[in-house]
Motif scaffolding. Structure first.
Motif, mmCIF file in Angstrom:
data_model
loop_
_atom_site.group_PDB
_atom_site.id
_atom_site.type_symbol
_atom_site.label_atom_id
_atom_site.label_comp_id
_atom_site.label_asym_id
_atom_site.label_seq_id
_atom_site.Cartn_x
_atom_site.Cartn_y
_atom_site.Cartn_z
ATOM 1 N N VAL A 121 0.826 -1.190 0.000
ATOM 2 C CA VAL A 121 0.000 0.000 0.000
ATOM 3 C C VAL A 121 0.871 1.254 0.000
ATOM 4 O O VAL A 121 0.586 2.228 -0.694
ATOM 5 N N LEU A 178 -8.059 -1.295 12.326
ATOM 6 C CA LEU A 178 -7.626 -2.069 11.165
ATOM 7 C C LEU A 178 -7.441 -3.529 11.468
ATOM 8 O O LEU A 178 -7.728 -4.387 10.628
ATOM 9 N N PHE A 194 -11.998 0.758 3.373
ATOM 10 C CA PHE A 194 -10.600 0.519 3.692
ATOM 11 C C PHE A 194 -9.784 0.144 2.500
ATOM 12 O O PHE A 194 -8.629 -0.237 2.619
ATOM 13 N N PRO A 239 -7.447 0.779 -0.474
ATOM 14 C CA PRO A 239 -6.468 1.843 -0.674
ATOM 15 C C PRO A 239 -6.872 2.752 -1.824
ATOM 16 O O PRO A 239 -7.481 2.317 -2.780
ATOM 17 N N SER A 257 -5.802 1.823 5.228
ATOM 18 C CA SER A 257 -6.088 0.955 4.091
ATOM 19 C C SER A 257 -5.521 -0.416 4.336
ATOM 20 O O SER A 257 -4.486 -0.561 4.960
ATOM 21 N N ILE A 258 -6.228 -1.413 3.865
ATOM 22 C CA ILE A 258 -5.642 -2.747 3.846
ATOM 23 C C ILE A 258 -5.709 -3.257 2.420
ATOM 24 O O ILE A 258 -6.619 -2.932 1.673
ATOM 25 N N GLN A 259 -4.735 -4.031 2.093
ATOM 26 C CA GLN A 259 -4.658 -4.563 0.744
ATOM 27 C C GLN A 259 -5.580 -5.753 0.667
ATOM 28 O O GLN A 259 -5.305 -6.791 1.259
ATOM 29 N N PHE A 260 -6.655 -5.610 -0.056
ATOM 30 C CA PHE A 260 -7.564 -6.736 -0.181
ATOM 31 C C PHE A 260 -7.003 -7.708 -1.209
ATOM 32 O O PHE A 260 -6.620 -7.328 -2.294
#
Lengths: 624, 195
Positions: free
Chosen positions: A359, A447, B90, B92, B190-193
């Motif tokens: 990210v 998170l 969430f 990115p 953000s989380i990387q899905f």
């Protein structure tokens, strides 16, 4: 001439020669440092490392002209055993672990893959150059070129530190370059020894290459393991030092140095070991030792690393003068060019991969600074002197010297204007405030929760698992006073208050107002939720006074704030129990409420009914 | 919906979700699989107990708040649309989304929406302000019971003092946003899905 019988004065230089000379060199280094800082303008234009090399050059020139032989070359042993460890220790101890671990994947990629890419790229291209008949270089074999490539490819932590310290780029960029420079030691060690052994072997088989790859893992992981081992020992030892506070700092230094030496003993990576040791023991040691020991450790580390740093650069300058060099300019120039090109290519390619799975993207500007900030320094220099004597050794020495001088002078001096020019995001000068820290922690939890819901195991999962392991097992063993654990928000708050009060005390005044005025305002705010219990203005004033005047007690007085007699430590298991109990209570209450008053959907406007019960819960002592 | 959990999403619904949330086909499929695995009773919607069955969530200090975000306005069930809409926040922010700015409605995962989501977790009574007591509640959830009321109060006061600019003793949304100006909040939120 000294006569045989006793005189009033006699001169016996041999007796004290070695310590005397060492002290003189260190004195010279420190005086030089004072000199630079007297002229305030200089360090902004010319980085300190350049000035020190310059002083070294002058010294070397002096010695050469006086003695008419080459001045003492920095002994590789002295460098690796005495001068390098303090610098690396200081770097590891004060490394901000959070950004380091957040970016660890990127750092490892740059350090391992990047260094290998550079080494092979430079070595092979130089071999290509050697094939050109015109340059008179044909007896430099492929292996020698690769060997040279491996030692010149490594980015040097000392040089990077000294330059980046002055330019204050943002934390992430700093940690990327710096972390890379520290961790590529493992790769350098393996490649260097690999090519050395290849040069000595008559023929190279595939199994040797495979063994080399295995060796690389061994070196890195072995270093980490040794570091962790010594770190744990150090933490454990400081648990028992309550009565002899005076020698606490000594343990930190002894254990770290031992970890370095032990790793070097087994031909593993000493730098990786010492960094791991410092990072792992820091957390527990700081909780166990006294405030004064903490200050002592900080100051001694900075002092030693500063002295080492200065000495290294001066010796670099001194060693440049002399007969050690063979100045084959085409080779040297191409070395510099290839270093730059391969580094730039490496950073580009690797960043491309990094940005795909991360990210946190590394921007173009950051990439440029990473590539440009790949400074070579004393490690390359010492490694090249360690090369066995063969016909072209002086060529390599010359090339290394020029590359180092080029990177430190040219790149070091121009990086600051370039940073300004490209407007790289600078580091924030202030540390996080309480509100930021709280909100960041809030997001961490949030998170982690969302990741759990979405079934995704991201970095927060591992962080949570590690924290759990830590509080469950490690803290019990390694911390002395584990019955007063505090969350880090409280610790940060206390630290800030302490700093604030020290500033106030120095300014000679105390402040009452913040607590009382905000209290007034909060009374006036029209919130229909039950107002908090402690609305007593006197208590608030009192606490603020206690905090501002008697700060050092906080660290030890924490149990006084513990109104609930909780058995044992506030581990994650206890925490989990608490949360679950709270939740069950609220669920029970919500069920009973929805049964009894169906007509009254919401007691307070906008509040879901479960939360009504929780208001009362907040002030009940928790039952265990 | 309301039918068996094994029902696959209809194509039109998939397209709608894709447009609304910005997830790719495979990401939506994966999240749908997760949704159905959480929905053990097979009713096509999740209840609070279903969420609490995730062990890590049950011991997350903010677990209750996060779960409540999935059940707005006192409803008892969260269907897949609600589920994925919240998770979409969430996602990115990609660069091309940043540039197409004011063309359409603000995407779910914009910076402002991310922050608003977090703000709503604090602000229970939805008066658009985080008052001192709301702050204390959240703090209490995060620091456990070792800390006394007074200490919590002082910390909350300090926090409000740092963030409050218009002097009303509470943190409004704009003040909240300002606190995060210096931190790189997009990465944090953000989380990387996975696909």
């Amino acid at each position: 001439m000294v006569s045989a019988h006793a005189l009033l004065f006699s001169l016996d230089y041999q007796h004290v020669q070695i310590p005397f000379e060492i002290t003189l060199w260190i004195m010279l280094a420190s005086l030089a440092k004072i000199g630079f800082h007297l002229y305030n303008k200089m360090p902004t234009v010319v980085p300190e490392s350049c000035l020190l090399i310059f002083v070294g050059l002058i010294m070397g020139g002096l010695i050469y002209s006086l003695n008419d032989k080459s001045p003492p070359v920095m002994d590789s042993d002295i460098f690796f055993l005495y001068l390098l460890p303090p610098i690396v220790l200081e770097a590891g101890y004060f490394m901000p672990s959070r950004p380091f671990f957040e970016n660890i994947g990127t750092i490892l990629l740059y350090a391992v893959v990047g260094t290998m890419w550079n080494a092979f790229g430079i070595g092979l291209s130089l071999y290509g150059i050697c094939q050109v008949k015109y340059f008179n270089l044909q007896d430099v074999s492929l292996l020698h070129n690769l060997w040279f490539g491996s030692l010149i490819a490594a980015v040097d932590p000392v040089a990077v530190l000294s330059v980046f310290e002055e330019i204050h780029v943002n934390e992430k960029l700093h940690i990327l370059v710096f972390g890379e420079s520290l961790l590529n030691d493992a790769v350098t060690v393996v490649l260097y020894k690999l090519f050395k052994s290849f040069c000595e072997m008559p023929s190279i088989k595939l199994v040797d290459i495979l063994a080399a790859i295995g060796k690389f893992f061994l070196v890195g992981i072995g270093g980490i393991f040794i570091g962790l081992l010594f770190g744990v020992f150090a933490a454990f030892t400081t648990r028992f030092t309550k009565t002899i506070r005076v020698i606490e700092p000594l343990f930190v230094f002894l254990y770290s140095y031992l970890s370095y030496l032990t790793a070097e003993l087994f031909h593993l990576s000493g730098i990786v070991a010492i960094i791991t040791c410092a990072m792992s023991m820091k957390r527990y040691v700081e909780a166990n030792i006294s405030q004064k020991s903490h200050t002592t450790i900080k100051y001694f580390m900075k002092m030693w690393s500063s002295v080492s740093d200065t000495l290294i650069f001066i010796f670099l300058g001194v060693s440049t003068i002399g007969n050690n060099h063979e100045w084959n300019w085409p080779y040297i120039c191409f070395t510099i060019i290839f270093c730059l090109i391969w580094r730039a290519l490496g950073v580009l390619v690797l960043t491309f991969f990094v940005n795909k799975c991360h990210v946190n993207t590394v921007t173009r500007k950051d990439q440029f600074i990473i590539a440009y900030g790949g400074l070579r320094g004393a490690i390359c220099f010492s490694l090249v002197f360690l090369l066995p004597e063969f016909s072209r050794k002086k060529l390599f020495i010359a090339a290394t010297t020029v590359v180092i001088l080029f990177t430190v002078f040219v790149q070091g001096m121009t990086i600051r204007p370039l940073v300004d020019l490209l407007d790289v995001t600078r580091r924030r000068e202030t540390s996080p405030t309480v509100s930021e820290q709280i909100l960041i922690r809030f997001f961490d939890h949030l998170l982690a929760g969302i990741e759990d819901i979405s079934g995704h195991w991201g970095q927060y999962y591992w962080k949570d698992k590690l924290e759990y392991f830590n509080s469950r097992y490690l803290q019990k063993i390694l911390l002395r006073e584990y019955d007063q654990p505090k969350s880090s928000i409280v610790l940060l708050y206390e630290k800030l208050e302490r700093k604030h009060a020290i500033e106030l005390a120095e300014a000679g005044q105390l402040i009452h107002t913040p607590s009382s005025t905000s209290l007034l305002r909060s009374r006036e705010t029209a919130v229909s939720i039950q107002s908090p219990a402690s609305t007593n203005r006197d208590i608030m004033d009192n606490i603020q006074e206690i905090l501002t005047t008697n700060l050092y007690k906080i660290r030890r007085v924490a149990p006084a704030y513990n109104r609930y007699t909780l058995p044992g430590e506030m581990g994650t298991a206890e925490q989990a129990k608490e949360i679950l109990i709270r939740r069950h209570k609220s669920l029970r209450l919500s069920f009973s409420q929805s049964d009894s008053d169906q007509s009254q959907k919401k007691l307070h406007p906008g509040l879901p009914c479960e939360w009504q019960g929780l208001e009362h819960l907040g002030h009940l002592p928790l039952l265990f | 919906m309301g039918s068996q959990a094994s029902t696959l999403l209809r194509h039109e619904e998939l397209e709608e979700i894709k447009k609304e949330t910005g997830f790719s086909h495979s990401q939506i499929a994966r999240l749908y699989k997760r949704f159905t695995s959480l929905d053990v009773n097979g009713v096509g919607a999740l209840s609070r107990e279903d969420f609490l069955r995730i062990p890590e969530l049950a011991i997350n200090p903010l677990g209750d708040r996060i779960i409540s975000a999935f059940f707005p306005e006192g409803e008892d069930e969260a269907n897949f649309r609600v589920f994925i809409r919240i998770l979409a926040r969430f996602r990115p922010i990609s660069d091309k989304e940043k540039s197409k700015d004011a063309k359409g409605p603000e995407p779910l995962n914009s910076r402002s929406n991310k922050l608003r989501f977090a703000f709503q977790l604090y602000d229970l009574d939805k008066d658009d302000k985080i008052s001192r007591s709301e702050l204390i509640q959240v703090l209490r959830m995060m620091v456990g019971v070792n800390i006394s009321e007074e200490q919590l109060g002082v910390m909350a006061d300090r926090t409000i003092q740092e963030a409050d600019e218009d002097g009303d003793g509470a943190i409004s949304f704009t003040e909240f946003v300002k606190v995060f100006e210096k931190t790189g909040i997009e990465q944090k939120m953000s989380i990387q899905f996975l696909d």
